[in-house]
Design a protein around this motif. Structure first.
Motif, PDB file in Angstrom:
ATOM      1  N   PHE A   1      11.985 -12.088  65.679  1.00 18.65           N
ATOM      2  CA  PHE A   1      12.853 -11.635  66.766  1.00 18.65           C
ATOM      3  C   PHE A   1      12.331 -12.087  68.136  1.00 18.65           C
ATOM      4  CE2 PHE A   1      14.136  -8.452  63.484  1.00 18.65           C
ATOM      5  CZ  PHE A   1      15.461  -8.852  63.409  1.00 18.65           C
ATOM      6  N   TYR A   2      11.019 -12.190  68.275  1.00 21.93           N
ATOM      7  CA  TYR A   2      10.452 -12.754  69.499  1.00 21.93           C
ATOM      8  C   TYR A   2      10.941 -14.190  69.662  1.00 21.93           C
ATOM      9  CZ  TYR A   2       6.951  -9.330  71.121  1.00 21.93           C
ATOM     10  OH  TYR A   2       6.314  -8.243  71.682  1.00 21.93           O
ATOM     11  N   TRP A   3      10.888 -14.962  68.576  1.00 21.31           N
ATOM     12  CA  TRP A   3      11.340 -16.356  68.609  1.00 21.31           C
ATOM     13  C   TRP A   3      12.801 -16.455  69.032  1.00 21.31           C
ATOM     14  CZ3 TRP A   3       9.649 -20.267  64.309  1.00 21.31           C
ATOM     15  CH2 TRP A   3       8.272 -20.494  64.412  1.00 21.31           C
ATOM     16  N   ILE A   4      13.625 -15.615  68.418  1.00 21.01           N
ATOM     17  CA  ILE A   4      15.062 -15.647  68.739  1.00 21.01           C
ATOM     18  C   ILE A   4      15.270 -15.374  70.226  1.00 21.01           C
ATOM     19  CG2 ILE A   4      17.270 -14.467  68.387  1.00 21.01           C
ATOM     20  CD1 ILE A   4      16.364 -13.996  65.468  1.00 21.01           C
ATOM     21  N   ALA A   5      14.606 -14.356  70.752  1.00 26.54           N
ATOM     22  CA  ALA A   5      14.743 -14.014  72.176  1.00 26.54           C
ATOM     23  C   ALA A   5      14.262 -15.157  73.060  1.00 26.54           C
ATOM     24  CB  ALA A   5      13.951 -12.738  72.482  1.00 26.54           C
TER      25      ALA A   5
ATOM     26  N   ALA B   1      13.199   1.336  69.908  1.00 29.53           N
ATOM     27  CA  ALA B   1      13.497   1.158  71.331  1.00 29.53           C
ATOM     28  C   ALA B   1      12.462   0.278  72.017  1.00 29.53           C
ATOM     29  CB  ALA B   1      13.572   2.528  72.011  1.00 29.53           C
ATOM     30  N   SER B   2      11.184   0.486  71.687  1.00 32.62           N
ATOM     31  CA  SER B   2      10.140  -0.309  72.323  1.00 32.62           C
ATOM     32  C   SER B   2      10.218  -1.767  71.900  1.00 32.62           C
ATOM     33  CB  SER B   2       8.761   0.263  71.978  1.00 32.62           C
ATOM     34  OG  SER B   2       8.544   0.256  70.573  1.00 32.62           O
ATOM     35  N   SER B   3      10.599  -2.009  70.645  1.00 29.97           N
ATOM     36  CA  SER B   3      10.723  -3.387  70.169  1.00 29.97           C
ATOM     37  C   SER B   3      11.883  -4.094  70.855  1.00 29.97           C
ATOM     38  CB  SER B   3      10.924  -3.410  68.646  1.00 29.97           C
ATOM     39  OG  SER B   3       9.775  -2.956  67.978  1.00 29.97           O
ATOM     40  N   ILE B   4      13.006  -3.408  71.001  1.00 29.82           N
ATOM     41  CA  ILE B   4      14.157  -3.997  71.683  1.00 29.82           C
ATOM     42  C   ILE B   4      13.793  -4.347  73.122  1.00 29.82           C
ATOM     43  CG2 ILE B   4      16.504  -3.606  72.484  1.00 29.82           C
ATOM     44  CD1 ILE B   4      16.282  -3.993  69.480  1.00 29.82           C
ATOM     45  N   LYS B   5      13.067  -3.457  73.784  1.00 26.59           N
ATOM     46  CA  LYS B   5      12.628  -3.735  75.156  1.00 26.59           C
ATOM     47  C   LYS B   5      11.741  -4.979  75.195  1.00 26.59           C
ATOM     48  CE  LYS B   5      12.742   1.056  76.811  1.00 26.59           C
ATOM     49  NZ  LYS B   5      11.914   2.194  77.300  1.00 26.59           N
ATOM     50  N   ALA B   6      10.895  -5.138  74.164  1.00 27.17           N
ATOM     51  CA  ALA B   6      10.013  -6.303  74.108  1.00 27.17           C
ATOM     52  C   ALA B   6      10.812  -7.593  73.974  1.00 27.17           C
ATOM     53  CB  ALA B   6       9.035  -6.166  72.936  1.00 27.17           C
ATOM     54  N   TYR B   7      11.847  -7.557  73.130  1.00 23.41           N
ATOM     55  CA  TYR B   7      12.673  -8.760  72.950  1.00 23.41           C
ATOM     56  C   TYR B   7      13.411  -9.108  74.234  1.00 23.41           C
ATOM     57  CZ  TYR B   7      11.979  -7.185  68.110  1.00 23.41           C
ATOM     58  OH  TYR B   7      11.436  -6.750  66.941  1.00 23.41           O
TER      59      TYR B   7
ATOM     60  N   GLY C   1       6.198  -6.546  57.964  1.00 20.56           N
ATOM     61  CA  GLY C   1       6.689  -5.538  58.901  1.00 20.56           C
ATOM     62  C   GLY C   1       7.858  -4.757  58.353  1.00 20.56           C
ATOM     63  N   ARG C   2       8.300  -3.767  59.119  1.00 21.67           N
ATOM     64  CA  ARG C   2       9.404  -2.898  58.718  1.00 21.67           C
ATOM     65  C   ARG C   2      10.556  -3.042  59.682  1.00 21.67           C
ATOM     66  NH1 ARG C   2       6.814   2.985  57.944  1.00 21.67           N
ATOM     67  NH2 ARG C   2       8.643   3.323  59.261  1.00 21.67           N
ATOM     68  N   PHE C   3      11.768  -2.985  59.139  1.00 25.14           N
ATOM     69  CA  PHE C   3      12.948  -3.160  59.964  1.00 25.14           C
ATOM     70  C   PHE C   3      13.095  -2.038  60.989  1.00 25.14           C
ATOM     71  CE2 PHE C   3      14.180  -6.006  56.519  1.00 25.14           C
ATOM     72  CZ  PHE C   3      14.738  -7.066  57.229  1.00 25.14           C
ATOM     73  N   ASP C   4      12.730  -0.805  60.617  1.00 31.55           N
ATOM     74  CA  ASP C   4      12.882   0.286  61.576  1.00 31.55           C
ATOM     75  C   ASP C   4      11.934   0.114  62.758  1.00 31.55           C
ATOM     76  OD1 ASP C   4      10.669   0.718  59.981  1.00 31.55           O
ATOM     77  OD2 ASP C   4      10.910   2.897  59.909  1.00 31.55           O
ATOM     78  N   ASP C   5      10.735  -0.403  62.506  1.00 33.33           N
ATOM     79  CA  ASP C   5       9.811  -0.674  63.604  1.00 33.33           C
ATOM     80  C   ASP C   5      10.313  -1.811  64.492  1.00 33.33           C
ATOM     81  OD1 ASP C   5       8.060   1.305  62.851  1.00 33.33           O
ATOM     82  OD2 ASP C   5       6.797  -0.020  61.649  1.00 33.33           O
ATOM     83  N   SER C   6      10.872  -2.837  63.852  1.00 28.10           N
ATOM     84  CA  SER C   6      11.330  -4.008  64.598  1.00 28.10           C
ATOM     85  C   SER C   6      12.582  -3.745  65.418  1.00 28.10           C
ATOM     86  CB  SER C   6      11.579  -5.178  63.639  1.00 28.10           C
ATOM     87  OG  SER C   6      10.377  -5.579  63.023  1.00 28.10           O
ATOM     88  N   PHE C   7      13.285  -2.656  65.096  1.00 28.73           N
ATOM     89  CA  PHE C   7      14.484  -2.312  65.847  1.00 28.73           C
ATOM     90  C   PHE C   7      14.320  -1.006  66.622  1.00 28.73           C
ATOM     91  CE2 PHE C   7      16.348  -5.211  62.712  1.00 28.73           C
ATOM     92  CZ  PHE C   7      17.105  -6.020  63.546  1.00 28.73           C
TER      93      PHE C   7
ATOM     94  N   SER D   1       5.983  -6.710  76.321  1.00 28.20           N
ATOM     95  CA  SER D   1       5.992  -7.482  75.073  1.00 28.20           C
ATOM     96  C   SER D   1       4.694  -8.233  74.821  1.00 28.20           C
ATOM     97  CB  SER D   1       7.135  -8.513  75.119  1.00 28.20           C
ATOM     98  OG  SER D   1       6.897  -9.468  76.135  1.00 28.20           O
ATOM     99  N   GLY D   2       3.805  -8.234  75.801  1.00 23.16           N
ATOM    100  CA  GLY D   2       2.597  -9.024  75.692  1.00 23.16           C
ATOM    101  C   GLY D   2       2.701 -10.331  76.457  1.00 23.16           C
ATOM    102  N   GLY D   3       3.925 -10.662  76.896  1.00 21.67           N
ATOM    103  CA  GLY D   3       4.119 -11.862  77.703  1.00 21.67           C
ATOM    104  C   GLY D   3       3.883 -13.148  76.944  1.00 21.67           C
ATOM    105  N   HIS D   4       4.515 -13.296  75.779  1.00 24.19           N
ATOM    106  CA  HIS D   4       4.364 -14.529  75.000  1.00 24.19           C
ATOM    107  C   HIS D   4       5.200 -15.654  75.608  1.00 24.19           C
ATOM    108  CE1 HIS D   4       3.581 -12.056  71.037  1.00 24.19           C
ATOM    109  NE2 HIS D   4       2.956 -11.552  72.088  1.00 24.19           N
TER     110      HIS D   4
END
Length: 216
Positions: A105-109, A17-23, A9-15, A80-83
């Motif tokens: 980042f999902y794990w951390i959250a 706005a949508s990714s932050i909302k998912a976390y 993956g890419r850091f810009d994708d992982s950070f 986020s998919g509701g994991h």
């Protein structure tokens, strides 16, 4: 178009706005799930005065977990998919549904959500002990791992929502300071989740899509 691929993956994708909302959604969902689930177990322990297991009480705890699961999925499914479960996230990473970086980042959250929920429970109950997962009497560690592998495989394979959830075990262990046998509830679910994700994606999904980005 290529088949699903395991990607960092890419850091810009992982950070984004949508990714932050998912976390954030994963954090909130895991917090609510663990708060309700562990809270029901605390209540069961408080209300049970003898050593014998009360079948009705066990059913009540199971129902509380089921309802908490429903609420948690409802909150996060479209975000986020509701994991709210590291084993589910790991299975989706192995299956190429999300990137490794996003999975981390999902794990951390999820783990922070579980830990916060457990400390909140300790506080609001006036310091009552937060119950942790432990294998039953007469059940060995390896037997526990195999059991967790099988039931988590079923969970992740159907993507529906024992432990089956390392986050559910992690928070109470942190709050109680007791990690004895805790590895069972990571090794088993991650193996089961990983196997389910790999088999489902590589054997039963025939559709193809653009590959996940593997750039930094």
């Amino acid at each position: 178009m290529t088949k699903q691929e395991f990607a960092f993956g890419r850091f810009d994708d992982s950070f984004s706005a949508s990714s932050i909302k998912a976390y954030v959604a994963e954090f909130i969902s895991t917090l609510l799930f663990v708060f309700a689930g562990v809270g029901s177990a605390i209540a069961y322990g408080k209300l049970t005065t003898d050593a014998a297991l009360d079948p009705a009480g066990l059913v009540a705890v199971a129902v509380a977990h089921g309802l908490a699961l429903f609420v948690a999925v409802s909150i996060a499914a479209n975000i986020s998919g509701g994991h709210f479960n590291p084993a589910v996230t790991f299975g989706l990473v192995v299956g190429g549904q999300i990137t490794v970086l996003s999975g981390i980042f999902y794990w951390i959250a999820q783990l922070i959500g579980s830990t916060v929920a457990s400390f909140l429970l300790s506080y609001v109950t006036g310091g009552l002990a937060v119950p942790i997962h432990a294998v039953g009497a007469g059940v060995g560690a390896i037997q526990g791992v195999v059991f967790e592998i099988i039931i988590t495989f079923g969970l992740v394979y159907t993507f529906s929502g024992g432990s089956m959830n390392p986050a559910r075990s992690f928070g109470p262990a942190v709050a109680s300071g007791d990690f004895s046998g805790h590895w069972i509830y990571w090794v088993g679910p991650l193996i089961g989740g990983g196997l389910a994700g790999a088999i489902y994606s590589n054997v039963f999904i025939s559709s193809e899509h653009a590959p996940l980005s593997s750039e930094f």
